[in-house]
Design a protein around this motif. Sequence first.
Motif, PDB file in Angstrom:
ATOM      1  N   LYS A 102      34.138  65.105  26.867  1.00  0.00           N
ATOM      2  CA  LYS A 102      33.154  65.662  26.672  1.00  0.00           C
ATOM      3  C   LYS A 102      32.661  66.507  27.597  1.00  0.00           C
ATOM      4  CE  LYS A 102      29.168  65.823  24.326  1.00  0.00           C
ATOM      5  NZ  LYS A 102      29.074  66.562  22.880  1.00  0.00           N
ATOM      6  N   VAL A 133      29.984  52.609  24.416  1.00  0.00           N
ATOM      7  CA  VAL A 133      30.478  53.898  24.690  1.00  0.00           C
ATOM      8  C   VAL A 133      29.216  55.246  24.501  1.00  0.00           C
ATOM      9  CG1 VAL A 133      32.115  55.744  24.410  1.00  0.00           C
ATOM     10  CG2 VAL A 133      33.059  53.425  24.684  1.00  0.00           C
ATOM     11  N   SER A 176      37.009  59.941  31.691  1.00  0.00           N
ATOM     12  CA  SER A 176      37.075  58.586  31.108  1.00  0.00           C
ATOM     13  C   SER A 176      35.831  58.408  30.358  1.00  0.00           C
ATOM     14  CB  SER A 176      37.289  57.659  32.224  1.00  0.00           C
ATOM     15  OG  SER A 176      36.291  57.678  33.230  1.00  0.00           O
ATOM     16  N   ASP A 177      35.837  57.481  29.284  1.00  0.00           N
ATOM     17  CA  ASP A 177      34.777  57.275  28.619  1.00  0.00           C
ATOM     18  C   ASP A 177      33.330  56.927  29.740  1.00  0.00           C
ATOM     19  OD1 ASP A 177      35.882  57.588  26.588  1.00  0.00           O
ATOM     20  OD2 ASP A 177      36.242  55.499  25.803  1.00  0.00           O
ATOM     21  N   VAL A 231      30.343  54.282  29.673  1.00  0.00           N
ATOM     22  CA  VAL A 231      30.015  53.103  29.111  1.00  0.00           C
ATOM     23  C   VAL A 231      28.784  52.754  29.908  1.00  0.00           C
ATOM     24  CG1 VAL A 231      30.723  50.787  28.638  1.00  0.00           C
ATOM     25  CG2 VAL A 231      32.595  52.556  28.832  1.00  0.00           C
ATOM     26  N   ALA A 261      32.162  60.145  25.401  1.00  0.00           N
ATOM     27  CA  ALA A 261      33.887  59.883  25.152  1.00  0.00           C
ATOM     28  C   ALA A 261      34.420  60.701  26.023  1.00  0.00           C
ATOM     29  CB  ALA A 261      34.222  60.394  23.714  1.00  0.00           C
ATOM     30  N   ALA A 262      35.607  60.512  26.614  1.00  0.00           N
ATOM     31  CA  ALA A 262      36.525  61.215  27.509  1.00  0.00           C
ATOM     32  C   ALA A 262      36.572  62.742  26.857  1.00  0.00           C
ATOM     33  CB  ALA A 262      37.787  60.672  27.734  1.00  0.00           C
TER      34      ALA A 262
END
Length: 395
Positions: free
Chosen positions: A148, A142, A37-38, A40, A145-146
């Motif tokens: 990565k 962000v 998931s991102d 943040v 990013a998911a």
Amino acid sequence: MTVEQAIAALLAMAQAQRLQDSEPVLLDDARQRVLASDLVATLDLPPWPNSAMDGYALNLESWQGEPLVVSQQIFAGVAPKALQPGTCARIFTGAPLPAGANCVEMQENVEVLPDASVRFTRALRVGQNIRPQGQENHAGQVLLAAGKRLGPFELAIAAAQGCTHVHVVRRPRVALLSTGDELAEPGTPLKPGCIYNSNRTLLSHWLSALGCEVIDGGVLPDQPHLTRLKLEQLQQGIDLILTTGGVSAGDADCLGQVLRECGQALFWKLAIKPGKPLTVGYFGSVPVIGLPGNPTSALVTFGLLARAYLLRIQGVEAVTPLSFAVTAGFDWPKAGNRREYLRARLEEGRAVLYPNQSSGVLLGASWADGLVEIAEGCTLQAGDTARFIPFGELF
């Protein structure tokens, strides 16, 4: 099948097999894992304006050019007091800017007078040598990013936000099998006609570097019924069966035979050199990638094809290794009908080939920096431009 067609087919398979499970892991255990998931930002970086220099902080709006008394010293890690009117503050790199200051002059440009006041000898401007709050990022942004892959830079970004864990895609579970009656394990006596199994060592370390969990399936004998039984045993909890050897067209190449007869073979002949007998398909519901048995053939096909598959099932979008143009330091006068990948290293800006390009010679991979690609139907002369894929990209 061309290399591009094979990669496209593998990526389509990988998209259908994308891993959905994820888990939190400590930063120390997250290298080469893939974000689920991102990430943040939870705070601004820097969290407050700070000094980019060792020097003196002042307010230009109230300063008329006169020497200023130093009213406080501000070190990194110290909360400053508001700047007293008509004074300046001694400040050090990374220290928070005191309220009321809007400029920092580096210490090299300041004259310290006998009474310890300071004179500013050059023109100054608002914001000079100040890192503003949120210069790198703002809370809610962000950062990663998911999908990565997490290397040292990405893990440091997470640490800068105070993270102790990151949420990552679970490891792909890869069953690694070798095939061939001629294979012996290191540390055992070498019988006549046998060789030690180097592919398992190469691929197990490479799989780990790609974030995979390796299940050692051992060595398969050259017997179809035993090959089939082993593949049947690997139907639960396995995301990929990766094999070496047994995929060519010989009488003892049982894996390709079993896959075509009892599973589903999508393709089994590739326009690549080395690595032509690469075989891809399914046994039951489990994807199978059968690499050739020659060490360099296994290296090339894993690096260019299996690697892309394994990254994509973890959610990585950018799976194409970076490459760049180099000047050929060799002649390649004979055009082939397959894409060729030659072990080479860079010497003074030119790609030089390892003298022995046999697919059975692994030593050239350690000598080389990467692979020179020669397209189908092409020749090269020294001085021509060729595409070079560094091994560092593949790992």
